[in-house]
Motif scaffolding. Structure first.
Motif, PDB file in Angstrom:
ATOM      1  N   ALA A  27      38.275 -32.342 127.666  1.00 41.00           N
ATOM      2  CA  ALA A  27      38.035 -33.234 126.781  1.00 41.00           C
ATOM      3  C   ALA A  27      36.767 -33.366 125.911  1.00 41.00           C
ATOM      4  O   ALA A  27      35.627 -32.974 126.378  1.00 41.00           O
ATOM      5  N   GLY A  28      37.124 -33.715 124.776  1.00 37.53           N
ATOM      6  CA  GLY A  28      35.983 -33.813 123.860  1.00 37.53           C
ATOM      7  C   GLY A  28      35.961 -34.709 122.810  1.00 37.53           C
ATOM      8  O   GLY A  28      36.884 -35.523 123.003  1.00 37.53           O
ATOM      9  N   ILE A  29      35.089 -34.919 121.775  1.00 44.16           N
ATOM     10  CA  ILE A  29      35.014 -35.983 120.819  1.00 44.16           C
ATOM     11  C   ILE A  29      35.423 -35.151 119.358  1.00 44.16           C
ATOM     12  O   ILE A  29      34.639 -34.147 119.198  1.00 44.16           O
ATOM     13  N   VAL A  30      36.117 -35.898 118.458  1.00 47.36           N
ATOM     14  CA  VAL A  30      36.448 -35.093 117.098  1.00 47.36           C
ATOM     15  C   VAL A  30      34.934 -35.558 116.470  1.00 47.36           C
ATOM     16  O   VAL A  30      34.559 -36.458 116.218  1.00 47.36           O
ATOM     17  N   GLU A  31      34.588 -34.374 115.990  1.00 48.91           N
ATOM     18  CA  GLU A  31      33.208 -34.354 115.302  1.00 48.91           C
ATOM     19  C   GLU A  31      33.268 -34.021 113.659  1.00 48.91           C
ATOM     20  O   GLU A  31      32.785 -35.053 113.124  1.00 48.91           O
ATOM     21  N   ARG A  32      34.549 -33.667 113.422  1.00 46.58           N
ATOM     22  CA  ARG A  32      34.832 -33.667 111.875  1.00 46.58           C
ATOM     23  C   ARG A  32      36.466 -33.228 111.625  1.00 46.58           C
ATOM     24  O   ARG A  32      36.892 -32.405 112.688  1.00 46.58           O
ATOM     25  N   ILE A  33      36.944 -33.500 110.746  1.00 46.50           N
ATOM     26  CA  ILE A  33      38.339 -32.931 110.473  1.00 46.50           C
ATOM     27  C   ILE A  33      38.020 -31.866 109.327  1.00 46.50           C
ATOM     28  O   ILE A  33      37.499 -32.124 108.384  1.00 46.50           O
ATOM     29  N   ALA A  34      38.208 -30.577 109.800  1.00 49.74           N
ATOM     30  CA  ALA A  34      38.063 -29.475 109.114  1.00 49.74           C
ATOM     31  C   ALA A  34      38.821 -29.444 107.807  1.00 49.74           C
ATOM     32  O   ALA A  34      38.416 -28.371 106.692  1.00 49.74           O
ATOM     33  N   GLY A  35      40.042 -29.763 107.856  1.00 49.41           N
ATOM     34  CA  GLY A  35      41.109 -29.613 106.751  1.00 49.41           C
ATOM     35  C   GLY A  35      42.305 -29.100 107.347  1.00 49.41           C
ATOM     36  O   GLY A  35      42.507 -28.744 108.503  1.00 49.41           O
ATOM     37  N   ASN A  36      43.187 -28.381 106.421  1.00 52.26           N
ATOM     38  CA  ASN A  36      44.720 -28.007 106.921  1.00 52.26           C
ATOM     39  C   ASN A  36      44.483 -26.516 106.241  1.00 52.26           C
ATOM     40  O   ASN A  36      43.870 -26.156 105.570  1.00 52.26           O
ATOM     41  N   PHE A  37      44.998 -25.964 107.347  1.00 49.19           N
ATOM     42  CA  PHE A  37      45.105 -24.276 107.393  1.00 49.19           C
ATOM     43  C   PHE A  37      46.159 -23.595 107.886  1.00 49.19           C
ATOM     44  O   PHE A  37      46.872 -24.253 108.575  1.00 49.19           O
ATOM     45  N   ALA A  38      46.489 -22.531 107.233  1.00 53.99           N
ATOM     46  CA  ALA A  38      47.742 -21.639 107.622  1.00 53.99           C
ATOM     47  C   ALA A  38      47.861 -21.726 109.043  1.00 53.99           C
ATOM     48  O   ALA A  38      46.518 -21.060 109.756  1.00 53.99           O
ATOM     49  N   ASN A  39      48.684 -21.631 109.867  1.00 53.42           N
ATOM     50  CA  ASN A  39      49.011 -21.567 111.158  1.00 53.42           C
ATOM     51  C   ASN A  39      48.513 -20.014 111.710  1.00 53.42           C
ATOM     52  O   ASN A  39      49.498 -19.324 111.393  1.00 53.42           O
ATOM     53  N   PRO A  40      47.567 -19.568 112.289  1.00 51.76           N
ATOM     54  CA  PRO A  40      47.259 -18.294 112.791  1.00 51.76           C
ATOM     55  C   PRO A  40      48.177 -17.839 113.825  1.00 51.76           C
ATOM     56  O   PRO A  40      48.544 -16.596 113.796  1.00 51.76           O
ATOM     57  N   GLU A  41      48.900 -18.666 114.356  1.00 45.17           N
ATOM     58  CA  GLU A  41      50.026 -18.184 115.366  1.00 45.17           C
ATOM     59  C   GLU A  41      51.099 -17.592 114.733  1.00 45.17           C
ATOM     60  O   GLU A  41      51.849 -17.057 115.454  1.00 45.17           O
ATOM     61  N   GLU A  42      51.339 -17.945 113.540  1.00 47.17           N
ATOM     62  CA  GLU A  42      52.537 -17.585 112.538  1.00 47.17           C
ATOM     63  C   GLU A  42      51.855 -16.425 111.816  1.00 47.17           C
ATOM     64  O   GLU A  42      52.651 -15.260 111.883  1.00 47.17           O
ATOM     65  N   LEU A  43      50.782 -16.477 111.318  1.00 45.98           N
ATOM     66  CA  LEU A  43      50.160 -15.462 110.508  1.00 45.98           C
ATOM     67  C   LEU A  43      50.253 -14.002 111.113  1.00 45.98           C
ATOM     68  O   LEU A  43      50.320 -13.015 110.552  1.00 45.98           O
ATOM     69  N   ALA A  44      49.938 -14.277 112.205  1.00 39.21           N
ATOM     70  CA  ALA A  44      49.474 -12.874 113.185  1.00 39.21           C
ATOM     71  C   ALA A  44      50.784 -12.198 113.388  1.00 39.21           C
ATOM     72  O   ALA A  44      50.782 -11.097 113.572  1.00 39.21           O
ATOM     73  N   TYR A  45      52.003 -12.708 113.151  1.00 32.33           N
ATOM     74  CA  TYR A  45      53.344 -11.959 113.247  1.00 32.33           C
ATOM     75  C   TYR A  45      53.972 -11.899 111.962  1.00 32.33           C
ATOM     76  O   TYR A  45      55.104 -11.705 111.933  1.00 32.33           O
ATOM     77  N   GLY A  46      53.236 -11.969 110.773  1.00 27.63           N
ATOM     78  CA  GLY A  46      53.794 -11.734 109.576  1.00 27.63           C
ATOM     79  C   GLY A  46      54.390 -12.768 108.807  1.00 27.63           C
ATOM     80  O   GLY A  46      54.891 -12.424 107.856  1.00 27.63           O
ATOM     81  N   PHE A  47      54.355 -13.994 109.462  1.00 23.90           N
ATOM     82  CA  PHE A  47      55.074 -14.999 108.733  1.00 23.90           C
ATOM     83  C   PHE A  47      53.933 -15.870 107.729  1.00 23.90           C
ATOM     84  O   PHE A  47      52.980 -15.297 107.925  1.00 23.90           O
ATOM     85  N   ASP A  48      54.384 -16.725 107.088  1.00 26.86           N
ATOM     86  CA  ASP A  48      53.467 -17.223 106.051  1.00 26.86           C
ATOM     87  C   ASP A  48      52.328 -18.345 106.582  1.00 26.86           C
ATOM     88  O   ASP A  48      51.641 -18.867 105.917  1.00 26.86           O
ATOM     89  N   GLY A  49      52.696 -18.783 107.699  1.00 29.47           N
ATOM     90  CA  GLY A  49      51.692 -19.820 108.248  1.00 29.47           C
ATOM     91  C   GLY A  49      52.002 -21.290 107.889  1.00 29.47           C
ATOM     92  O   GLY A  49      51.174 -22.231 108.050  1.00 29.47           O
ATOM     93  N   GLU A  50      52.966 -21.320 107.107  1.00 34.74           N
ATOM     94  CA  GLU A  50      53.381 -22.596 107.006  1.00 34.74           C
ATOM     95  C   GLU A  50      54.349 -23.330 107.479  1.00 34.74           C
ATOM     96  O   GLU A  50      55.175 -22.706 108.021  1.00 34.74           O
ATOM     97  N   PRO A  51      54.278 -24.718 107.807  1.00 33.70           N
ATOM     98  CA  PRO A  51      53.320 -25.682 107.076  1.00 33.70           C
ATOM     99  C   PRO A  51      51.884 -25.560 107.771  1.00 33.70           C
ATOM    100  O   PRO A  51      51.866 -25.006 108.912  1.00 33.70           O
TER     101      PRO A  51
END
Lengths: 94, 214, 102
Positions: A32-56
């Motif tokens: 457990a931790g505390i949210v320090e900042r919201i970094a933004g929205n990023f393509a999902n690396p769990e999908e990018l890693a397998y050749g998908f586009d990472g959307e949404p």
């Protein structure tokens, strides 16, 4: 789409161990931790890693953890911290 | 039983009869051959051109820790710039002519009460578009494994001893952000120009394993 | 717990850090430049990370650029950029050229 968490919220990283490419280190799962900042929205690396586009794109948070909460035997001062980035789908309210 | 071959042409027998799978000793020249072979084959197949590879090499050579040092020296000299750097590092870097695209760069500030250190435990993510290739130790198993759990011991191995009343913040650069440390401007640098200030900002200071020395 | 993957090493025991470093050799720069020049169309960073993570521990323990070379070839074959046969033929050709030049 609004962020599920805001800066200062206490969050827990899901303690789950799915196979495949994940950017959530093993050592932080279940902690457990505390949210320090919201970094933004990023393509999902769990999908990018397998050749998908990472959307949404997924919301990425930077979360601050107390070292003594991550490592039961941490031998440094109690105020030391560790920051890392966690995607929203890896977080739940603490 | 499946029988696959890996990149070096080794056969892998995925069974459990404990047959000899002696690791073959391959010298660095074998990997150099692999690099050259990849280059040739990828060009022949039309995925990349020699000019594109050359320009990627030139870009790499243009990225060195001196760019980071320049940014830090300006932040030390100009409080308004420092504020902008902490708020929006890519934009502040652009002001001094350094385009850090595609890095989502974040600058973390050392204060008299706080010290920061950067790592990537999962691979070796590093602000390459600002500092160039990461040093060997940053990519080592020892650094990646230990700096998150015993950071003060690891810093000592770099000759950096932190007093117990300093808060140490470790940053695991594990996803899309990239980090550099803004060190404290050391005493004894009063009146120094930006060029002279930049000369004491080393790559290791920017990762947070050492402090600038006058 | 046994679910930790080999590359996911934060917090694991390890020896002292050797703070020395050296300039990358030309072939090591070439490896990096190839990745960058191919870009996201043919070699996404996350795909390459996955290929690195999928190496057997003994290959993951290779030095950094050697590990990249092995993972990149595996990834390019998987993605069909070239076949294993084409790769073997090209390796033989380049090895021959290197030997002749020596």
């Amino acid at each position: 789409m609004t962020a599920m968490f805001k800066v200062g919220d206490k969050v827990t990283v899901k303690r789950t161990h799915p196979p495949g490419h994940r950017r959530t280190p093993f050592y932080i799962r279940g902690k457990a931790g505390i949210v320090e900042r919201i970094a933004g929205n990023f393509a999902n690396p769990e999908e990018l890693a397998y050749g998908f586009d990472g959307e949404p794109r997924r919301r990425l948070y930077r979360v601050r953890f107390m070292q003594t909460e991550i490592w039961p035997r941490y031998d440094g001062p109690a105020q030391d911290t560790l920051d890392l980035e966690v995607f929203e789908h890896w977080l739940e309210p603490a | 039983m499946t029988d696959e071959r890996d990149a070096r042409g080794h056969h892998h027998h995925h069974d459990h009869d404990h047959d000899a799978h002696a690791p073959i000793e391959v010298g660095a020249s074998e990997y150099e051959i692999m690099a050259l072979a990849m280059r040739e084959l990828l060009i022949e197949k039309g995925y990349v051109t020699a000019a594109e590879i050359r320009s990627a090499l030139e870009y790499m050579d243009s990225r060195t820790p001196s760019l980071g040092a320049k940014v830090i020296a300006k932040a030390w000299s100009d409080p308004a710039y420092k504020k902008r750097l902490l708020e929006n590092a890519p934009a502040a870097c652009k002001e001094v002519g350094v385009d850090v695209t595609p890095a989502h760069l974040v600058v973390v500030e050392n204060t008299p009460a706080t010290h920061n250190v950067i790592v990537c435990t999962l691979c070796s993510c590093y602000p390459r578009s600002l500092l160039g290739l990461p040093p060997d130790w940053y990519k080592s198993k020892a650094y990646r494994s230990r700096v998150v759990i015993e950071p003060r011991k690891v810093l000592k191995e770099f000759g950096t001893e932190l007093p117990g009343d300093i808060t140490l913040r470790v940053h695991d650069s594990n996803a899309d952000l990239r980090y550099i440390v803004l060190p404290l401007r050391p005493k004894g640098t009063e009146g120094w120009g930006e060029e002279k200030l930049a000369s004491i900002v080393t790559r290791d200071c920017l990762v947070g394993v050492t402090l600038p020395v006058v | 717990m046994t679910d930790r993957r080999y590359h996911d090493m934060g917090g694991e025991p390890a020896g002292p850090v050797d703070p020395s470093t050296h300039e990358a050799e030309p072939w090591q720069k070439l490896i990096t430049a190839l990745r960058n020049a191919l870009g996201d169309d043919y070699c996404r960073v996350d795909e390459l990370r996955r290929a690195l993570e999928d190496l057997r521990p003994e290959d993951y323990d290779l030095p950094y650029f050697e590990r990249w070379a092995v993972a990149m070839v595996n990834l390019f074959c998987e993605k069909g950029l070239f076949s294993r046969a084409e790769w073997d033929a090209k390796m033989a050709e380049v090895r021959r050229k290197v030997q002749e030049a020596a």
